[in-house]
Write a protein that holds these residues in place. Structure first.
Motif, mmCIF file in Angstrom:
data_model
loop_
_atom_site.group_PDB
_atom_site.id
_atom_site.type_symbol
_atom_site.label_atom_id
_atom_site.label_comp_id
_atom_site.label_asym_id
_atom_site.label_seq_id
_atom_site.Cartn_x
_atom_site.Cartn_y
_atom_site.Cartn_z
ATOM 1 N N MET A 1 0.782 -0.866 -0.325
ATOM 2 C CA MET A 1 -0.052 0.273 0.360
ATOM 3 C C MET A 1 0.867 0.813 0.233
ATOM 4 S SD MET A 1 -2.864 -1.039 0.302
ATOM 5 C CE MET A 1 -4.760 -2.593 0.162
ATOM 6 N N VAL A 2 0.895 2.093 -0.451
ATOM 7 C CA VAL A 2 0.840 3.210 -0.526
ATOM 8 C C VAL A 2 0.122 4.574 -0.364
ATOM 9 C CG1 VAL A 2 1.640 3.743 -3.128
ATOM 10 C CG2 VAL A 2 2.982 5.165 -1.978
ATOM 11 N N THR A 17 -2.192 -1.757 -9.614
ATOM 12 C CA THR A 17 -1.261 -0.515 -9.461
ATOM 13 C C THR A 17 -1.082 -0.421 -10.495
ATOM 14 O OG1 THR A 17 -3.165 0.653 -7.587
ATOM 15 C CG2 THR A 17 -1.791 2.032 -9.155
ATOM 16 N N ALA A 18 -1.192 0.349 -11.960
ATOM 17 C CA ALA A 18 -0.119 0.699 -13.242
ATOM 18 C C ALA A 18 -0.442 2.053 -13.344
ATOM 19 C CB ALA A 18 0.169 0.002 -14.113
ATOM 20 N N LEU A 19 1.562 2.764 -13.373
ATOM 21 C CA LEU A 19 0.797 4.157 -13.995
ATOM 22 C C LEU A 19 1.004 4.734 -15.591
ATOM 23 C CD1 LEU A 19 1.148 7.649 -13.076
ATOM 24 C CD2 LEU A 19 3.332 7.502 -12.880
ATOM 25 N N VAL A 20 -0.018 4.966 -16.385
ATOM 26 C CA VAL A 20 0.325 4.767 -17.749
ATOM 27 C C VAL A 20 0.737 6.135 -17.788
ATOM 28 C CG1 VAL A 20 -0.698 4.104 -19.662
ATOM 29 C CG2 VAL A 20 -1.210 2.958 -17.690
ATOM 30 N N SER A 53 9.468 3.428 -7.124
ATOM 31 C CA SER A 53 9.966 3.228 -5.380
ATOM 32 C C SER A 53 8.846 2.785 -4.296
ATOM 33 C CB SER A 53 10.546 4.583 -4.622
ATOM 34 O OG SER A 53 9.681 5.364 -4.350
ATOM 35 N N ALA A 54 7.836 2.840 -4.402
ATOM 36 C CA ALA A 54 6.393 2.353 -3.974
ATOM 37 C C ALA A 54 6.800 0.657 -3.909
ATOM 38 C CB ALA A 54 5.438 3.306 -3.688
ATOM 39 N N GLY A 55 6.456 0.427 -5.844
ATOM 40 C CA GLY A 55 6.177 -0.423 -6.168
ATOM 41 C C GLY A 55 5.280 -0.670 -7.258
ATOM 42 N N VAL A 56 5.114 0.583 -7.878
ATOM 43 C CA VAL A 56 3.618 0.615 -9.149
ATOM 44 C C VAL A 56 4.516 0.304 -9.840
ATOM 45 C CG1 VAL A 56 2.251 2.187 -10.180
ATOM 46 C CG2 VAL A 56 2.207 2.014 -7.468
ATOM 47 N N GLN A 57 3.872 -0.644 -10.883
ATOM 48 C CA GLN A 57 4.081 -0.103 -12.403
ATOM 49 C C GLN A 57 3.853 0.620 -13.056
ATOM 50 O OE1 GLN A 57 2.109 -3.920 -14.511
ATOM 51 N NE2 GLN A 57 4.158 -3.930 -16.515
ATOM 52 N N ILE A 58 5.239 0.460 -13.722
ATOM 53 C CA ILE A 58 5.447 1.924 -14.693
ATOM 54 C C ILE A 58 4.998 1.677 -16.298
ATOM 55 C CG2 ILE A 58 6.353 4.282 -15.241
ATOM 56 C CD1 ILE A 58 5.103 4.191 -13.133
#
Length: 70
Positions: A1-2, A17-20, A53-58
């Motif tokens: 969690m972040v 979660t992913a950041l697109v 850095s929080a582990g979210v896929q970019i």
């Protein structure tokens, strides 16, 4: 969690979660857009670095013109 801070703090599940990031170019034929992106790009980078850095896929998703540059 972040925890992501914006208008209100939100806790997100990094595993789901992913950041697109779509169509971010360093140069555009429209000088106004290039100037706007020069302000926005560092903020995108800071946010992406925090999420990474929080582990979210970019995910970087260039537009369909990317093949022109290969």
């Amino acid at each position: 969690m972040v925890v992501v801070y914006g208008a209100s703090p939100e806790v997100i599940d990094v595993a789901a979660t992913a950041l697109v990031i779509c169509d971010v170019w360093d140069l555009h034929y429209c000088k106004t857009l290039t100037c706007q992106l020069s302000v926005l790009a560092p903020r995108i980078n800071d946010f992406a670095s925090h999420m990474r850095s929080a582990g979210v896929q970019i995910v970087h998703a260039p537009g369909d013109v990317a093949s022109t540059y290969h």
